[in-house]
Design a protein around this motif. Structure first.
Motif, mmCIF file in Angstrom:
data_model
loop_
_atom_site.group_PDB
_atom_site.id
_atom_site.type_symbol
_atom_site.label_atom_id
_atom_site.label_comp_id
_atom_site.label_asym_id
_atom_site.label_seq_id
_atom_site.Cartn_x
_atom_site.Cartn_y
_atom_site.Cartn_z
ATOM 1 N N VAL A 145 6.121 3.407 -0.217
ATOM 2 C CA VAL A 145 5.394 2.300 -1.134
ATOM 3 C C VAL A 145 5.765 1.135 0.007
ATOM 4 O O VAL A 145 6.472 1.326 0.569
ATOM 5 N N GLU A 146 4.788 1.159 0.436
ATOM 6 C CA GLU A 146 5.713 -0.266 1.831
ATOM 7 C C GLU A 146 4.362 -1.601 1.098
ATOM 8 O O GLU A 146 3.168 -1.554 0.842
ATOM 9 N N SER A 147 5.788 -2.105 1.624
ATOM 10 C CA SER A 147 5.564 -3.849 1.098
ATOM 11 C C SER A 147 6.263 -4.840 1.856
ATOM 12 O O SER A 147 6.364 -4.618 2.756
ATOM 13 N N ILE B 296 9.425 1.662 -0.094
ATOM 14 C CA ILE B 296 10.266 2.154 -1.461
ATOM 15 C C ILE B 296 9.640 3.172 -1.711
ATOM 16 O O ILE B 296 8.843 4.265 -0.942
ATOM 17 N N HIS C 192 0.674 -1.225 -0.105
ATOM 18 C CA HIS C 192 0.026 0.037 0.188
ATOM 19 C C HIS C 192 1.300 0.741 0.169
ATOM 20 O O HIS C 192 2.229 1.065 0.426
ATOM 21 N N MET D 250 3.352 -2.632 -6.345
ATOM 22 C CA MET D 250 3.849 -0.972 -6.536
ATOM 23 C C MET D 250 5.174 -0.804 -5.604
ATOM 24 O O MET D 250 5.146 0.477 -6.138
ATOM 25 N N ILE E 51 8.523 -5.492 6.856
ATOM 26 C CA ILE E 51 7.997 -4.350 5.756
ATOM 27 C C ILE E 51 9.708 -3.575 5.074
ATOM 28 O O ILE E 51 10.173 -2.985 5.599
ATOM 29 N N LYS E 52 8.867 -3.256 3.460
ATOM 30 C CA LYS E 52 10.383 -3.233 2.514
ATOM 31 C C LYS E 52 9.448 -1.677 2.342
ATOM 32 O O LYS E 52 8.011 -1.683 1.693
#
Lengths: 347, 318
Positions: free
Chosen positions: A139-141, B123, A132, B158, B120-121
């Protein structure tokens, strides 16, 4: 399984998938394998959600599938998830991706005699597709690691190692940085390892692992790891033994199994030109035959493929040869014929 | 020893040695000693040997501390095959440029419920643009012909998608450099079969970590691989990335190649190209001749003998 014949779901996919799977069908017909294919045509252009669900139902019904890769158009919005992934874990729970990287004597590579089994957790980790945008431009993945899935994959790895007479399992991780996530994975592997005292267990950080693989690959036996590192390590190993055209892959769950090429390439640029290497797909179909307990057919086709690769040395361009896909398949069929003749004469 | 090497070779550099062991500053926050920071802020360029963080030291990793203090956002590793140090891979000549501040190494992790962990990654647009710009600038300044963005945008739509978009945007301003994109797994697959197809690679943190070590493995390992960290405000710290090797410390056995080549990178960064070329050539020639090599390179010589030989060659060149 019905009338003495098995039914398997066939998903042609994109790129070179359709042509390679046609060769598999051709070969199976030629070898009189008691198996029928139920073709489910999904590919990146025409497919809707319903089609995907139908495919999943077909795989559930038959229990086994052989597939080509589906291309993911990543310019589409994130809600449009990778089709390959949807098939793999939503509803099929194919939690173990297994790949055996074995050097073929007839193929020229920088390293020889490699025989590594890679077991990759196939359902979670970085592939959770949970992303999101928390504020614009950030952006966090999410990478998810669970105790259950980590224990499950570790157990699968040790069971397989024991079954195949392997001596060591190495867990690949980055727990020095991702202390909680990879830390949990590593801890689960250690717990499972203690239940298998006959098999040695060690661990290695992923960046060092890739460095070791390209310099001293023979130190590795069986390797187990979370999803993303599995992606990296399996591609490195496939490259070491000769490339994407040679290595078959399998995805196993408790109830279902799906077979494909190990590095899951669509091969868009070589599609339709009769130069794709059929080895990976043919060997994947042999893995499938073994899974269905049709061991005699599996061995026959596998030996025929090896004879073509190592004795006749009929190679496609990806491994430095000049042969076409059909020439290779013809050679395999000739080898099957001679194997059958030899069997008949012995009887 | 390194410094002796440089004075012998008459490189116009003044050295300021600084200790960077962490201390607790006012307010209880761990930081590097103020004299060290002040020295770096003044000179902007640093050369660093390996740093070890004791386990349970109570403070974060030293390397991490340095990175945060100077905002070292780009880790650059040129990987060139060394003639005379044989590996199965010849003709490797590529550069990995890794975003070094965010991505998978943000250190943000939570236990959601017992047995479920989330990492958490991160970017961001800003960091992605910054590293992309550095990569293209580097390519232009070092006469490299192409930049390849490495990503997994098919899976991480994303986050890697954002990274990729920024790379594409920056590429528009550097039409003289060719821009391509490739999936991480495809890069790995192709890298071990034919590394010559790659030139400059730019990527987020984790992929950079993995790929830079993979490439170091191709040319012979961390003992011969140089590395540079570029920070904001013109700061740059060059270092060898191998471990501290406490078992051979002080015994004149170490292989100084990685540190020497990092220093060569430093000289190039400072514009001292002629000096850089001299020392680099001397180092490569020494290795190629195989007469004076340290133990890990297959020889029997001491570290000092190795460096003396290199200095001799440099002087012969003048």
């Amino acid at each position: 399984r019905y009338g003495g014949r098995h039914t398997v779901t066939l998903i042609p996919g994109d790129g070179i998938g359709p042509e390679l799977l046609n060769h598999v069908r051709e070969l199976f017909r030629f070898s009189c394998v008691p198996l029928d294919f139920e073709v489910v045509n999904i590919n990146s252009s025409i497919t809707s959600e319903d089609d995907i669900n139908n495919a999943i139902t077909a795989i559930r019904r038959n229990g086994v599938a052989l597939k080509g890769n589906l291309e993911t158009n990543h310019t589409l919005p994130p809600s449009h998830k990778s089709r390959n992934n949807v098939l793999r874990y939503t509803g099929l729970d194919l939690y173990a991706n297994v790949m055996r990287c074995q050097s073929l004597p007839g193929v020229q590579t920088r390293h020889k005699n490699i025989d590594i089994i890679i077991i990759r957790e196939n359902t979670e980790g970085e592939y959770s597709s949970l992303e999101h945008e928390s504020v614009p431009g950030v952006v966090e993945s999410l990478k998810i690691i669970t105790r259950n899935n980590s224990l499950r994959i570790a157990d699968y790895a040790f069971q397989l190692a024991r079954e195949k007479g392997r001596r060591r399992v190495t867990a690949v991780h980055k727990a020095n940085i991702m202390k909680l996530a990879d830390g949990l994975f590593l801890q689960c592997c250690r717990e499972v390892a203690s239940g298998y005292p006959d098999i040695a267990f060690d661990s290695m950080i992923v960046d060092n692992t890739t460095m070791q693989l390209v310099s001293k690959p023979h130190q590795f036996d069986v390797m187990v790891m979370p999803n993303l590192y599995g992606n990296v390590v399996s591609n490195v190993c496939a490259g070491l033994v000769g490339g994407p055209g040679l290595v078959p892959g399998a995805n196993y769950g408790h109830n279902y199994a799906v077979f494909e090429t190990a590095t899951r390439n669509t091969g868009k640029s070589i599609a339709g030109r009769n130069i794709a290497n059929p080895t990976a797909m043919l060997l994947a179909s042999c893995l499938m035959l073994d899974h269905l307990k049709l061991h005699d057919y599996a061995s026959m086709i596998r030996n025929a493929v090896f004879a073509t690769m190592n004795e006749s040395l009929l190679h496609t361009p990806d491994i430095g040869g000049q042969g076409t896909t059909s020439e290779m398949v013809q050679s395999v069929m000739r080898n099957i014929k001679s194997i059958i003749f030899r069997m008949l004469f012995i009887i | 020893m390194k410094i002796k090497n440089y004075s012998l070779c008459e490189v116009p550099i003044q050295w300021e040695e600084r200790n960077v062991t962490a201390i607790k500053g006012p307010g209880g926050k761990w930081m590097i000693p103020p004299e060290a920071k002040e020295s770096m802020d003044r000179s902007k360029i640093g050369l660093k040997g390996p740093l070890k963080t004791p386990i349970a030291a109570g403070h974060p990793s030293m390397n991490l501390l340095l990175r945060k203090t100077f905002d070292l956002y780009a880790n650059v590793r040129p990987c060139v095959s060394i003639e005379g140090y044989k590996t199965p891979y010849t003709d490797v000549d590529l550069v990995t440029i890794r975003e070094n501040t965010e991505g998978e190494y943000s250190g943000i992790e939570h236990v959601i419920v017992d047995g479920v962990v989330q990492s958490i990654k991160l970017i961001t647009e800003q960091a992605s643009r910054r590293i992309a710009e550095y990569a293209f600038e580097y390519a232009r300044n070092n006469q490299r012909s192409s930049v390849t963005a490495v990503h997994k945008a098919n899976i991480m739509r994303m986050s890697d998608g954002l990274f990729l978009r920024k790379c594409r945007e920056v590429a528009e301003n550097y039409k003289d450099v060719k821009f391509t994109e490739m999936y991480l797994d495809t890069v790995c697959l192709n890298m071990v079969q034919d590394p010559t197809q790659f030139d400059v690679l730019v990527m987020p943190n984790l992929y950079g970590d993995i790929l830079s070590d993979l490439c170091a493995g191709l040319i012979g390992g961390l003992g011969v691989t140089p590395s540079g960290n570029i920070g904001a405000n013109g700061v740059a710290i060059f270092e060898s990335v191998h471990g501290t090797a406490p078992d051979i410390a002080g015994k004149d056995l170490a292989n100084p190649t990685a540190l020497l080549l990092s220093a060569v990178m430093m000289l190039r960064h400072m514009g001292l190209h002629a000096d850089a070329k001299k020392i680099e050539t001397a180092c490569y020639d020494t290795i190629r001749d195989k007469k004076v090599l340290t133990k890990d390179l297959g020889g029997n010589s001491k570290c000092s003998e190795f460096t003396t030989e290199i200095c001799r060659r440099v002087q012969d060149m003048d």
